[in-house]
Write an enzyme that holds these catalytic residues in place. Structure first.
Site, PDB file in Angstrom:
ATOM      1  N   LYS A  78      -8.389  55.587  -1.157  1.00  0.00           N
ATOM      2  CA  LYS A  78      -7.354  55.286  -2.160  1.00  0.00           C
ATOM      3  C   LYS A  78      -8.012  54.753  -3.440  1.00  0.00           C
ATOM      4  O   LYS A  78      -7.700  55.193  -4.553  1.00  0.00           O
ATOM      5  CB  LYS A  78      -6.404  54.240  -1.571  1.00  0.00           C
ATOM      6  CG  LYS A  78      -5.222  53.925  -2.419  1.00  0.00           C
ATOM      7  CD  LYS A  78      -4.261  53.031  -1.641  1.00  0.00           C
ATOM      8  CE  LYS A  78      -3.192  52.473  -2.543  1.00  0.00           C
ATOM      9  NZ  LYS A  78      -2.376  51.492  -1.853  1.00  0.00           N
TER      10      LYS A  78
ATOM     11  N   GLY B  17     -19.342  36.621  -7.497  1.00  0.00           N
ATOM     12  CA  GLY B  17     -20.730  36.720  -7.041  1.00  0.00           C
ATOM     13  C   GLY B  17     -21.476  37.906  -7.628  1.00  0.00           C
ATOM     14  O   GLY B  17     -22.247  38.574  -6.933  1.00  0.00           O
ATOM     15  N   LYS B  18     -21.288  38.148  -8.928  1.00  0.00           N
ATOM     16  CA  LYS B  18     -22.033  39.247  -9.571  1.00  0.00           C
ATOM     17  C   LYS B  18     -23.530  39.004  -9.489  1.00  0.00           C
ATOM     18  O   LYS B  18     -24.304  39.930  -9.307  1.00  0.00           O
ATOM     19  CB  LYS B  18     -21.655  39.339 -11.066  1.00  0.00           C
ATOM     20  CG  LYS B  18     -20.342  40.011 -11.338  1.00  0.00           C
ATOM     21  CD  LYS B  18     -20.247  40.436 -12.787  1.00  0.00           C
ATOM     22  CE  LYS B  18     -20.362  39.294 -13.761  1.00  0.00           C
ATOM     23  NZ  LYS B  18     -19.167  38.493 -13.983  1.00  0.00           N
TER      24      LYS B  18
ATOM     25  N   HIS C  49     -40.086  19.951 -11.726  1.00  0.00           N
ATOM     26  CA  HIS C  49     -38.981  20.451 -10.896  1.00  0.00           C
ATOM     27  C   HIS C  49     -39.501  21.503  -9.923  1.00  0.00           C
ATOM     28  O   HIS C  49     -39.468  22.695 -10.232  1.00  0.00           O
ATOM     29  CB  HIS C  49     -37.905  21.087 -11.775  1.00  0.00           C
ATOM     30  CG  HIS C  49     -37.161  20.113 -12.619  1.00  0.00           C
ATOM     31  ND1 HIS C  49     -35.924  19.633 -12.299  1.00  0.00           N
ATOM     32  CD2 HIS C  49     -37.510  19.507 -13.779  1.00  0.00           C
ATOM     33  CE1 HIS C  49     -35.517  18.777 -13.226  1.00  0.00           C
ATOM     34  NE2 HIS C  49     -36.471  18.684 -14.138  1.00  0.00           N
TER      35      HIS C  49
ATOM     36  N   CYS D  82     -38.020  14.415 -11.103  1.00  0.00           N
ATOM     37  CA  CYS D  82     -37.834  14.143 -12.524  1.00  0.00           C
ATOM     38  C   CYS D  82     -37.201  12.765 -12.725  1.00  0.00           C
ATOM     39  O   CYS D  82     -37.869  11.755 -12.535  1.00  0.00           O
ATOM     40  CB  CYS D  82     -37.061  15.279 -13.182  1.00  0.00           C
ATOM     41  SG  CYS D  82     -37.424  15.357 -14.953  1.00  0.00           S
TER      42      CYS D  82
ATOM     43  N   LYS E 205      -4.927  44.431  -0.688  1.00  0.00           N
ATOM     44  CA  LYS E 205      -4.290  45.045  -1.857  1.00  0.00           C
ATOM     45  C   LYS E 205      -5.331  45.587  -2.846  1.00  0.00           C
ATOM     46  O   LYS E 205      -6.227  44.859  -3.264  1.00  0.00           O
ATOM     47  CB  LYS E 205      -3.427  43.988  -2.571  1.00  0.00           C
ATOM     48  CG  LYS E 205      -2.186  43.611  -1.778  1.00  0.00           C
ATOM     49  CD  LYS E 205      -1.282  44.821  -1.710  1.00  0.00           C
ATOM     50  CE  LYS E 205       0.036  44.555  -1.046  1.00  0.00           C
ATOM     51  NZ  LYS E 205       0.763  45.826  -0.820  1.00  0.00           N
TER      52      LYS E 205
ATOM     53  N   ILE F 180     -25.222  37.432  -7.195  1.00  0.00           N
ATOM     54  CA  ILE F 180     -25.758  37.695  -5.849  1.00  0.00           C
ATOM     55  C   ILE F 180     -25.783  39.197  -5.573  1.00  0.00           C
ATOM     56  O   ILE F 180     -26.723  39.718  -4.975  1.00  0.00           O
ATOM     57  CB  ILE F 180     -24.906  36.970  -4.772  1.00  0.00           C
ATOM     58  CG1 ILE F 180     -24.887  35.450  -5.038  1.00  0.00           C
ATOM     59  CG2 ILE F 180     -25.428  37.259  -3.368  1.00  0.00           C
ATOM     60  CD1 ILE F 180     -26.217  34.770  -4.913  1.00  0.00           C
TER      61      ILE F 180
ATOM     62  N   GLU G 173     -38.097  22.646  -7.397  1.00  0.00           N
ATOM     63  CA  GLU G 173     -37.005  23.504  -6.890  1.00  0.00           C
ATOM     64  C   GLU G 173     -36.934  24.857  -7.600  1.00  0.00           C
ATOM     65  O   GLU G 173     -36.531  25.851  -7.012  1.00  0.00           O
ATOM     66  CB  GLU G 173     -35.656  22.778  -6.998  1.00  0.00           C
ATOM     67  CG  GLU G 173     -35.103  22.541  -8.408  1.00  0.00           C
ATOM     68  CD  GLU G 173     -35.589  21.257  -9.075  1.00  0.00           C
ATOM     69  OE1 GLU G 173     -36.639  20.737  -8.659  1.00  0.00           O
ATOM     70  OE2 GLU G 173     -34.920  20.783 -10.016  1.00  0.00           O
TER      71      GLU G 173
ATOM     72  N   GLU H 116     -14.294  37.525 -25.239  1.00  0.00           N
ATOM     73  CA  GLU H 116     -15.723  37.267 -25.496  1.00  0.00           C
ATOM     74  C   GLU H 116     -16.633  38.395 -25.001  1.00  0.00           C
ATOM     75  O   GLU H 116     -17.715  38.594 -25.524  1.00  0.00           O
ATOM     76  CB  GLU H 116     -16.183  35.979 -24.790  1.00  0.00           C
ATOM     77  CG  GLU H 116     -15.707  34.711 -25.394  1.00  0.00           C
ATOM     78  CD  GLU H 116     -14.433  34.215 -24.726  1.00  0.00           C
ATOM     79  OE1 GLU H 116     -13.753  35.015 -24.054  1.00  0.00           O
ATOM     80  OE2 GLU H 116     -14.125  33.023 -24.902  1.00  0.00           O
TER      81      GLU H 116
ATOM     82  N   GLU I 132     -34.871   5.386 -22.091  1.00  0.00           N
ATOM     83  CA  GLU I 132     -33.682   6.241 -22.163  1.00  0.00           C
ATOM     84  C   GLU I 132     -32.417   5.411 -21.909  1.00  0.00           C
ATOM     85  O   GLU I 132     -31.362   5.698 -22.462  1.00  0.00           O
ATOM     86  CB  GLU I 132     -33.778   7.371 -21.125  1.00  0.00           C
ATOM     87  CG  GLU I 132     -32.570   8.304 -21.124  1.00  0.00           C
ATOM     88  CD  GLU I 132     -32.689   9.478 -20.147  1.00  0.00           C
ATOM     89  OE1 GLU I 132     -33.678   9.556 -19.384  1.00  0.00           O
ATOM     90  OE2 GLU I 132     -31.766  10.317 -20.143  1.00  0.00           O
TER      91      GLU I 132
HETATM   92  N1  GLN Z   1     -33.666  12.091 -18.422  1.00  0.00           N
HETATM   93  C1  GLN Z   1     -35.044  12.171 -18.013  1.00  0.00           C
HETATM   94  C2  GLN Z   1     -35.941  12.665 -19.127  1.00  0.00           C
HETATM   95  O1  GLN Z   1     -35.480  13.281 -20.077  1.00  0.00           O
HETATM   96  C3  GLN Z   1     -35.191  13.046 -16.787  1.00  0.00           C
HETATM   97  C4  GLN Z   1     -34.846  14.480 -16.997  1.00  0.00           C
HETATM   98  C5  GLN Z   1     -34.617  15.255 -15.742  1.00  0.00           C
HETATM   99  O2  GLN Z   1     -34.375  14.688 -14.677  1.00  0.00           O
HETATM  100  N2  GLN Z   1     -34.653  16.572 -15.826  1.00  0.00           N
HETATM  101  O3  GLN Z   1     -37.116  12.460 -19.087  1.00  0.00           O
END
Ligand code: GLN
Length: 539
Positions: A225, A18-19, A509, A383, A189, A21, A511, A152, A407
């Site tokens: 310690k 969790g670095k 998106h 999306c 430990k 966080i 989110e 790495e 697609e």
């Molecule tokens: N695959 C879809 C597109 O490229 C949806 C992409 C996604 O959900 N981020 O448009």
């Protein structure tokens, strides 16, 4: 402050401590004292960015306002700090080498032999200092990905060693390690921590502060310690005990005085206490929900919740804003068929269909949309989830049998979702999607307008395909409306079904923009609709 201070966060013993966080929590504490802070992640892999990585490999790909495809830790940084990150906040070994090799090809090194030291390490140092030099933050926190001892990570640790000399007093190294509990002997430990500090010392870096991840409280004797063996003072040994939510970590770190330890090392006054009032009240709400709602997250990577990190966090924010706990039901889209949909989704208060790529799992997603639409269950499609909603409507309401996205089915007679014009000549996969923030105008009297309470928004994107406007009037006449449109290109960004209580599909998106302080309106609105639906259910 007139000079930027640099804080490096390294990790020892194992990954997943969790670095991200801890870095975000420290940043939150410093920000709450009035400082400007940014966090950067250095990732030791050779991909130029995580955009080409399968979610099974590395979890979600987080997208910034400026369209960078980045590590999911940047999502935590934004959620904690409520400040957008950018391309400069995520650096990979691939990007470093690409820059150095490009310079070599241009002849910038004037005939010198190009080497890891100094050329690669110089490029790393340049990327670290850029945030301080260009944006003048008070603090730049740089999280070094991987675990000390990884081959790495060596050039990064070497860059930290060099920077300690260059920056002198303006630099602090925080090392996060594990103190495991051995059940058989009933003891915590410290040896793994001692070994990982030794590894850092072998690389020339003495950590200033040690953060010990643990399942059980670490007493003063153990802290002494660790301090003794690791050349540090006992007040620089910080316990980071498991907590029920990541949002409690800043409060725990405040109790443990991590920020004070950092400020003391940097010679900065600790007089002003951090103001975490609004943060604490969020955590209180989160831990004391009045009731709960069950919402389906229909996706194809549900075995790996990290693949949907920002979505699940946005539901936590949206739940707290509604005083409820959102119990996410992680449902594999391949399990949903016409005959299983009712059994899987029938008792839920909301259905969310997740973003994604490729054909696998699509038919299940379409069935999930159909079930939510027909049964008037609140629905959110993000999306690919929005694109599935469009395909479902075409097939089942507009009677366009075999309607599809190109697609998945290039020869479909009804290309209701099609490749965007600007995508048509592109063959490279890395960094070539429609990425980052774009504007969207929202029509009045829609659910979208209600949640945003605004006619003009911007949201982040990551896709290649779009709603095919050739079909727009057919959809609108039948009852699926385009309620959000990009004002510059006419691309459909939001679709809704007005005769359904809450059916919203978004091409972007939401989110990525949800934070503790600003829970995203789409999630707040969707959870609210689920709460109302759950109430109706009980009647
Ligand atoms: N695959 C879809 C597109 O490229 C949806 C992409 C996604 O959900 N981020 O448009």
């Amino acid at each position: 402050m007139n000079t930027t201070k640099y804080i490096f966060v390294t990790g020892g013993v194992t990954s997943s401590l969790g670095k991200g966080i801890i870095s975000a929590s420290l940043a939150k504490l410093l920000q709450s004292r009035g400082f400007t802070v940014t966090i950067q992640k250095l990732d030791p892999y050779l991909n130029v960015d995580p955009g080409t990585l399968n979610p099974y490999e590395h979890g979600e790909c987080f997208v910034t306002e400026d369209g960078a495809e980045t590590d999911l830790d940047l999502g935590h940084y934004e959620r904690f700090l409520n400040v957008p990150t950018s391309q400069a906040n995520n650096v990979t070994t691939g990007r470093i080498y690409q820059a150095v090799i490009n310079k070599e090809r241009r002849g910038d090194y004037l005939g010198k032999t190009v080497q890891v030291i100094p050329h690669i390490t110089d490029e790393i140092k340049h990327r670290i200092k850029l945030l301080g030099n260009k944006f003048k933050y008070d603090f730049v926190i740089t999280e070094i990905g991987g675990t000390v001892g990884d081959i790495e990570s060596l050039p990064y640790i070497e860059a930290v060693r060099q920077l300690r000399w260059e920056l002198g007093k303006n630099c602090v190294v925080v090392h996060l390690t594990l103190v495991p509990y051995l059940k058989a002997s009933g003891e915590l430990k410290t040896k793994p921590t001692q070994h990982s500090v030794k590894l850092l010392l072998e690389n020339g870096v003495q950590p200033d502060i040690l953060v010990l991840r643990t399942e059980r409280p670490i007493n003063l004797e153990l802290r002494r310690k660790v301090a003794l063996f690791c050349n540090t003072d006992v007040s620089s040994v910080i316990e980071s005990i498991d907590v029920s939510t990541i949002y409690e970590v800043p409060l725990k770190m405040q109790e443990e005085k991590l920020d004070e330890a950092v400020l003391r090392k940097l010679g900065i006054s600790t007089e002003i206490e951090p103001d975490l009032k609004s943060w604490s009240s969020f955590v209180k709400k989160l831990k004391n929900p009045k009731s709960s709602v069950k919402i389906a997250l229909v996706g194809k990577y549900v075995e790996l919740p990290d693949a949907y990190k920002s979505i699940s966090e946005a539901f936590i924010h949206g739940g707290a804003a509604n005083n409820v706990k959102v119990e996410l039901q992680w449902i594999h889209s391949e399990k949903i068929t016409a005959s299983t949909a009712s059994q899987i989704l029938g008792t839920l208060d909301g259905v969310m269909v997740a973003p994604g790529f490729g054909h696998r799992g699509i038919e299940g997603k379409i069935q999930a949309v159909k079930f939510a639409r027909e049964n008037k269950i609140p629905f959110l499609g993000i999306c690919l989830g929005m694109q599935c909603a469009v395909i479902e409507y075409a097939r089942n309401v507009l009677n366009m049998t075999d309607a599809d996205s190109t697609e998945f089915h290039n020869a479909t007679p009804y290309k209701v979702i099609d490749l965007m014009e600007e995508q048509k000549g592109i063959t490279d996969k890395g960094g070539t999607m429609r990425l980052g923030a774009y504007p969207c105008d929202i029509k009045p009297d829609t659910n979208a307008f209600k949640v945003y309470n605004s006619a003009h928004i911007t949201e982040r994107h990551r896709h290649r395909y779009e709603f095919n406007n050739e079909y727009l009037s057919k959809f609108e006449t039948a009852g699926m409306k385009a309620t959000g449109i990009n004002p510059e290109t006419g691309l459909v960004e939001i679709v809704e079904i007005p005769n359904h209580p809450w059916f919203v599909g978004v091409q972007f998106h939401p989110e990525y923009k949800s934070t503790v302080i600003n829970p995203h309106p789409v999630f707040v609105g969707f959870v609210k609709a689920a709460v109302e639906y759950a109430g109706l259910n009980k009647k």
